[in-house]
Design a protein around this motif. Sequence first.
Motif, PDB file in Angstrom:
ATOM      1  N   SER A 123       0.648  -1.058  -0.050  1.00 35.59           N
ATOM      2  CA  SER A 123      -0.031  -0.008   0.018  1.00 35.59           C
ATOM      3  C   SER A 123       0.804   1.191   0.117  1.00 35.59           C
ATOM      4  O   SER A 123       0.154   2.414   0.134  1.00 35.59           O
ATOM      5  N   SER A 124       1.974   1.235  -0.321  1.00 37.75           N
ATOM      6  CA  SER A 124       2.844   2.356  -0.367  1.00 37.75           C
ATOM      7  C   SER A 124       2.384   3.592  -1.135  1.00 37.75           C
ATOM      8  O   SER A 124       2.813   4.727  -0.705  1.00 37.75           O
ATOM      9  N   GLN A 172       2.294   3.374 -12.605  1.00 35.29           N
ATOM     10  CA  GLN A 172       3.307   4.319 -12.858  1.00 35.29           C
ATOM     11  C   GLN A 172       4.123   4.921 -11.623  1.00 35.29           C
ATOM     12  O   GLN A 172       5.042   5.222 -11.733  1.00 35.29           O
ATOM     13  N   TRP A 173       3.332   4.817 -10.377  1.00 31.95           N
ATOM     14  CA  TRP A 173       4.095   5.231  -9.317  1.00 31.95           C
ATOM     15  C   TRP A 173       5.144   4.220  -9.047  1.00 31.95           C
ATOM     16  O   TRP A 173       6.348   4.525  -8.586  1.00 31.95           O
ATOM     17  N   TRP A 174       4.866   2.614  -9.157  1.00 34.95           N
ATOM     18  CA  TRP A 174       5.963   1.845  -9.041  1.00 34.95           C
ATOM     19  C   TRP A 174       6.918   1.805 -10.191  1.00 34.95           C
ATOM     20  O   TRP A 174       8.225   1.536  -9.684  1.00 34.95           O
ATOM     21  N   GLN A 175       6.534   2.155 -11.342  1.00 38.04           N
ATOM     22  CA  GLN A 175       7.644   2.351 -12.178  1.00 38.04           C
ATOM     23  C   GLN A 175       8.579   3.518 -11.963  1.00 38.04           C
ATOM     24  O   GLN A 175       9.922   3.305 -11.811  1.00 38.04           O
ATOM     25  N   ALA A 200      12.635   3.292 -10.871  1.00 36.66           N
ATOM     26  CA  ALA A 200      13.463   3.999 -11.655  1.00 36.66           C
ATOM     27  C   ALA A 200      14.545   4.980 -10.455  1.00 36.66           C
ATOM     28  O   ALA A 200      15.749   5.312 -10.655  1.00 36.66           O
ATOM     29  N   GLU A 201      13.784   5.520  -9.515  1.00 35.03           N
ATOM     30  CA  GLU A 201      14.489   6.172  -8.471  1.00 35.03           C
ATOM     31  C   GLU A 201      15.355   5.551  -7.754  1.00 35.03           C
ATOM     32  O   GLU A 201      16.545   5.757  -7.393  1.00 35.03           O
ATOM     33  N   ILE A 202      15.108   4.060  -7.368  1.00 29.22           N
ATOM     34  CA  ILE A 202      16.024   3.247  -6.553  1.00 29.22           C
ATOM     35  C   ILE A 202      17.299   2.925  -7.392  1.00 29.22           C
ATOM     36  O   ILE A 202      18.270   2.765  -7.040  1.00 29.22           O
ATOM     37  N   TYR A 203      16.875   2.548  -8.718  1.00 24.12           N
ATOM     38  CA  TYR A 203      18.088   2.396  -9.505  1.00 24.12           C
ATOM     39  C   TYR A 203      18.907   3.536  -9.871  1.00 24.12           C
ATOM     40  O   TYR A 203      20.227   3.084 -10.081  1.00 24.12           O
ATOM     41  N   MET A 226       2.978  -6.873 -11.676  1.00 25.62           N
ATOM     42  CA  MET A 226       2.881  -5.110 -11.698  1.00 25.62           C
ATOM     43  C   MET A 226       4.281  -4.889 -11.145  1.00 25.62           C
ATOM     44  O   MET A 226       4.736  -4.225 -11.909  1.00 25.62           O
ATOM     45  N   LEU A 227       4.802  -5.517 -10.082  1.00 25.06           N
ATOM     46  CA  LEU A 227       5.902  -4.941  -9.716  1.00 25.06           C
ATOM     47  C   LEU A 227       6.982  -5.367 -10.484  1.00 25.06           C
ATOM     48  O   LEU A 227       8.155  -4.767 -10.864  1.00 25.06           O
ATOM     49  N   ALA A 228       7.025  -6.717 -10.889  1.00 22.31           N
ATOM     50  CA  ALA A 228       7.978  -7.293 -11.695  1.00 22.31           C
ATOM     51  C   ALA A 228       8.103  -6.543 -13.151  1.00 22.31           C
ATOM     52  O   ALA A 228       9.293  -6.202 -13.393  1.00 22.31           O
ATOM     53  N   LYS A 229       7.182  -6.054 -13.582  1.00 20.40           N
ATOM     54  CA  LYS A 229       7.375  -4.971 -14.736  1.00 20.40           C
ATOM     55  C   LYS A 229       7.951  -3.833 -14.487  1.00 20.40           C
ATOM     56  O   LYS A 229       8.739  -3.391 -15.672  1.00 20.40           O
ATOM     57  N   ALA A 230       7.638  -3.346 -13.418  1.00 22.76           N
ATOM     58  CA  ALA A 230       8.437  -2.135 -12.854  1.00 22.76           C
ATOM     59  C   ALA A 230       9.867  -2.457 -12.853  1.00 22.76           C
ATOM     60  O   ALA A 230      10.552  -1.405 -13.150  1.00 22.76           O
ATOM     61  N   LEU A 231      10.462  -3.630 -12.352  1.00 21.97           N
ATOM     62  CA  LEU A 231      11.664  -3.756 -12.198  1.00 21.97           C
ATOM     63  C   LEU A 231      12.246  -4.365 -13.424  1.00 21.97           C
ATOM     64  O   LEU A 231      13.659  -4.459 -13.539  1.00 21.97           O
TER      65      LEU A 231
END
Length: 711
Positions: free
Chosen positions: A255-256, A275-278, A282-285, A319-324
């Motif tokens: 729920s972040s 879009q938020w997780w994407q 990007a911010e983390i990497y 959903m998370l996997a596609k963001a990563l």
Amino acid sequence: MNRFCYWCVAIIFSGFIQQANASIADFKGEDGYRLWLKYDLLSDVSLRKNYAKQLGSIYIDTQTDTGKVIMQELQLALPGLLGQEPRFTDSAQQATLVISLNPSLQADATDEAFAIQTQQGKIQILAQNPVGLLYGTFHLLRLVQTEQSLAKLDIQQAPKIKLRMLNHWDDLDRHTERGFAGESIFDWHKLPDYKEQRYYDYARANASVGINGIVPINVNSNSLILTPAYLRKVQALADIFRPYGIKVYLSIKFSSPQQLDGLPTSDPLDPQVQQWWQAKAAEIYQLIPDFGGFLVKANSEGQPGPGDYGRTHDIGANMLAKALQPFGGNVLWRAFVYAHDSEHERSLQAYNEFVPLDGHFESNVSVQVKNGPIDFQPREPFSPLFGAMPQTSLAMEFQVTQEYLGFSTHLAYLGSMYKEVLDSDTHTNGEGSTVAKVIDGSLSKAPLTVMAGVANIGADRNWTGHIFGQANWYVLGRLAWDHDLSADNIAREWVAMTLTHDPKASEQIVAMMMQSRENIVNYMTPLGLHHLMDTGHHYGPGPWVDNLGRDDWNPTYYHRADDKGIGLDRTTDGTNAVSQYAPYWQEIFNDPKKTPDNLLLWFHHLPWDYTMASGKTLWVELVEHYYAGAAAVELMQAQWLGLKDKIEPNQFNQVRMALAIQVKEARWWRDACVLYFQGYSNMALPAGLEKPQHSLEYYQSLTFPYAPGQG
């Protein structure tokens, strides 16, 4: 001060009063901080001279940060082991030890592979990249520590599992859930500027056994970890760990998006959420280019997840996997789920939720499954999920911390348990379809393979609370690297590197270790009983507990003791949990005469006078297991006391004190459980056994409001 010098300093404690006999306890020497990387001087002078000649001149051909770590490790290890400073040279021709990159090395497709060869009196460590050279260096040092010959080496190794991980259940306030060795080693308040010595030594220990990934925060996550301030703290850890081949992963709260940025939903099918997780990825990497990915506990024990929006686990994970995916990151999605209102018995629920989703997960998703179908019990059958999802990567999650195994005062070497699970044959793809082959991708050809352990590490000087707890950290890494290794041989390595080289003492200690987990099963949960621990903290016996908020939190839910018998009927006539296993196991588990005794009451509710294979009644056999377990701990205590002259005083006394606690608590477990079950069996204790020290009411009255590690 060189950061590695910390390991070389012997800490001397004095003035400790041993209340039991009013004598001064001896706490000189090794306190456990150096783990299995003690690097003490080898006592065999001729062997030492031979090693010094073979390793006298060293050439390292990589100037990377990992190359510098290799040099530092040799600078620490060789003077300690051999009493001689290493000599480094710029000439491979003049060196007796050559540590060299070899891009054409065909040891394995993985770039973590290494080879060690002795040719014409020269030892070579070869690898495709610097991390492989680091693993090879640690392997060579292990050979020296365990006094092996270096004369004719021809070793080629590559890990069988791609991701070999420690999951820390550590909170941002340094509380460690189910941790029994002090507060978390990660001081988030001081990071990113204060980089403690312990972080480097932690990285060295992990690299030495091939662990290449860590999750520093609890699966019951805090969304703050994804804020810019905390990501910079994570970046500082990643920078420390990178030269050691270790990637950082993060447990995330599903729920972040709502908690951090006020989105109206965290629905994985909502474009704003995606879009938020994407953007977050990007911010983390941007900060951590080699970030490993996310570990997720969702829709379990109150944690948010896709189920809150009517979505299945695969939709949330994908959903998370596609963001990563653009960055090479992975998602580890935990299968530890059980619904509050499910009509199905607890052990069935993970299978029921995940098997219909087989083949629906992205290639960078691994479903992380606990070794058994309940929850890290002293003994469980292997989870039926292993083998039931051939189109999905399944990760193994083992317990290293001893949540249900007596905490950090009970000696429990878990290598035997890990091997019991890994070597179990699922029979889902014919004979030989072992759990190990499921998780290493041999059966499914899964590109992502994972073995994780819930860490037992804390801020105690000896890291794990109990000296022997270190062996469980060690064996997890060794088996994740190569699950074909034996628990016995790994124990021998650890003893030689950590405690003693004395042959008789080593044999005795290894024998103690190999029996230790079975001792605990006997005095806690024999014959397939499980989840008998007291409320919340899981410390001590509580088979009588029946008043918790949901049925499957109560021990009475699992043992089903009544006037007629004991055990949970999971056969086709009961909850039908047997249907989740292959037909081979269904035939065995459906029949109490075929079911192994050590799982009998897991699958069957049987009369107290049921005749066991031994010819004894179930009641007599159950009681004898409880008494045998407690007696075995007393024997283990006596054996350890006889080793006083073979073990350094500080290590010896730490274990001595823990064993004294374990002896008392084994009797407590024995007496409390036997008295409680006797109230249903109405049968006398077998002849010759001592009566419990207290009444059942006494044991039921005990409370432990400050037991460590509570959630």
